[in-house]
Write an enzyme that holds these catalytic residues in place. Structure first.
Site, PDB file in Angstrom:
ATOM      1  N   ASP A 274       4.218  -0.569  -6.906  1.00 45.03           N
ATOM      2  CA  ASP A 274       2.976  -0.884  -7.632  1.00 45.03           C
ATOM      3  C   ASP A 274       1.792  -0.154  -7.012  1.00 45.03           C
ATOM      4  OD1 ASP A 274       1.474  -2.392  -9.584  1.00 45.03           O
ATOM      5  OD2 ASP A 274       0.710  -3.591  -7.906  1.00 45.03           O
TER       6      ASP A 274
ATOM      7  N   HIS B 153      -0.881  -0.580  -9.658  1.00 48.90           N
ATOM      8  CA  HIS B 153      -1.544  -1.522  -8.748  1.00 48.90           C
ATOM      9  C   HIS B 153      -2.091  -2.734  -9.514  1.00 48.90           C
ATOM     10  CE1 HIS B 153      -3.551  -1.738  -4.538  1.00 48.90           C
ATOM     11  NE2 HIS B 153      -3.257  -2.944  -4.988  1.00 48.90           N
TER      12      HIS B 153
ATOM     13  N   ARG C 266       0.852  -1.187   0.000  1.00 48.10           N
ATOM     14  CA  ARG C 266       0.000   0.000   0.000  1.00 48.10           C
ATOM     15  C   ARG C 266       0.891   1.242   0.000  1.00 48.10           C
ATOM     16  NH1 ARG C 266      -3.378  -2.978  -1.374  1.00 48.10           N
ATOM     17  NH2 ARG C 266      -5.478  -3.306  -0.540  1.00 48.10           N
TER      18      ARG C 266
ATOM     19  N   GLU D  33      -3.786   6.845  -4.480  1.00 50.79           N
ATOM     20  CA  GLU D  33      -3.920   6.326  -5.860  1.00 50.79           C
ATOM     21  C   GLU D  33      -5.396   6.162  -6.264  1.00 50.79           C
ATOM     22  OE1 GLU D  33      -2.082   2.366  -5.199  1.00 50.79           O
ATOM     23  OE2 GLU D  33      -4.095   1.547  -5.463  1.00 50.79           O
TER      24      GLU D  33
HETATM   25  C1  COI Z   1      -5.398  -6.480  -2.390  1.00 51.20           C
HETATM   26  O1  COI Z   1      -5.898  -7.590  -2.594  1.00 51.20           O
HETATM   27  O2  COI Z   1      -5.228  -6.047  -1.244  1.00 51.20           O
HETATM   28  C2  COI Z   1      -4.971  -5.665  -3.515  1.00 51.20           C
HETATM   29  O3  COI Z   1      -4.119  -4.844  -3.336  1.00 51.20           O
HETATM   30  C3  COI Z   1      -5.685  -5.810  -4.819  1.00 51.20           C
HETATM   31  C4  COI Z   1      -6.985  -5.077  -4.792  1.00 51.20           C
HETATM   32  C5  COI Z   1      -6.844  -3.637  -4.467  1.00 51.20           C
HETATM   33  C6  COI Z   1      -7.782  -5.229  -6.042  1.00 51.20           C
END
Ligand code: COI
Length: 329
Positions: free
Chosen positions: A260, A297, A236, A265
């Protein structure tokens, strides 16, 4: 029990149909493309369960309305849960879970970013577009000669460690709850955070975003790292103090950065904003550096993981009802 799934994308449709067909008797599900918001929440009257992902922000106000509407179960079909006000959900008596899709897609992506950063792929690819085939500035480094610090040894951090094992690098790991089997593994050493910062040539972040981890990589943490450290973040953006990161790239304390994810974002990544004026200055500024690689992401975005997010996300509703969900928060 009526379930509504939010944020259905076309690439999730096949998994949605399979999961809908596999629901036990007594459950029904429909889906919308939009995230859950104050504008559309009243359409939930009569539903007892929702399946969401990270764009549906479960703020205290939204949670209060969910409670009034009689929603009792929330299944979030991603790993991170920073879009959910957990204390508010729990106080409202709503059961909530996340989803743990297989960690390998994200782990592979982290390894790819490490290699791309170390082999200077961004400037190499840029230069090719203008017929500059020179070697100057493209001297790379080999993972096998490096010490890699893995912050967070949950499922994704552990998969990263598994893959790193094949490169022969020294692996330092940090987690407030070390895993006994990893601690016993040859080539992996659990250390304190300061030691990981001090001794790692490359640091990869795999911790969840919570109050206790927000800005965990701040100016103080960066100051403890090696000069020229390589930073990788597929978790994150808010785990990092972006202003401190910008200073560190400018001063060359950070030698390469691949992320990423990015602070704020939301509304940018996963959208086509080609014709818009985007106001995330830090993103635009950091992106211009040859040694900074930003992706939108997409580490999670594989066929396996998308199917798993949707199918497990939906199956987790009856699992919660029957008390056998293993990912309740
Ligand atoms: C998650 O699974 O935590 C991700 O980062 C992917 C999601 C934001 C689609």
């Amino acid at each position: 029990m009526k379930i509504k799934l939010y944020e259905l994308r076309p690439d999730e449709q096949a998994a949605f149909s399979r999961a809908a067909a596999a629901l036990p008797d007594g459950y029904s599900i429909d889906a919308v493309a939009e995230p859950l918001s104050a504008e559309n929440i009243d359409a939930l009257a009569g539903y007892e369960a929702i399946v969401i992902t990270n764009k549906s922000l479960l703020t205290a106000d939204i949670v209060a309305r969910l409670q009034q509407l009689g929603v009792r179960y929330v299944s979030s079909r991603c790993v991170g849960f920073n879009h959910i006000d957990l204390p508010a959900v729990k106080a409202a008596g709503i059961r909530v879970c996340n989803t743990t899709y297989p960690p390998y897609g994200v782990a592979e992506f982290a390894i790819m970013l490490m290699l791309m950063a170390l082999r200077k792929c961004k400037p190499a690819i840029w230069r090719m577009q203008v017929n500059d085939y020179s070697l100057e500035g493209l001297l790379g480094r080999e993972l096998r000669t490096m010490t890699v610090g893995v912050m967070g040894t949950g499922r994704i951090g552990r998969a990263v460690i598994d893959y790193l094992g094949g490169f022969g690098c020294k692996i330092l790991a940090y987690d407030p709850y070390p895993a006994q089997d990893l601690a016993a593994r040859e080539g992996v050493e659990y250390v304190g955070l300061d030691e990981l910062y001090r001794d790692s040539d490359l640091i990869t972040v795999h911790v969840p975003l919570m109050d206790s981890t927000r800005n965990i990589i701040d100016a103080g943490a960066i100051a403890k790292m090696k000069d020229g450290v390589v930073l990788i973040n597929v978790s994150r953006g808010e785990l990092v103090d972006t202003d401190a990161l910008i200073d560190a790239v400018e001063s060359e304390k950070v030698g390469a950065l691949a992320m990423d994810v990015f602070e704020d974002e939301g509304g940018i990544y996963h959208e086509n904003r080609m014709n818009d004026i985007i106001s995330n200055r830090k993103m635009a500024y950091l992106r211009q550096f040859p040694n900074v690689l930003l992706t939108n992401h997409i580490a999670f975005y594989t066929d396996v993981d998308v199917d798993s997010m949707v199918e497990d996300g939906i199956a987790n509703i009856p699992a919660m009802v029957e008390g056998r969900c293993t990912t309740e928060l």
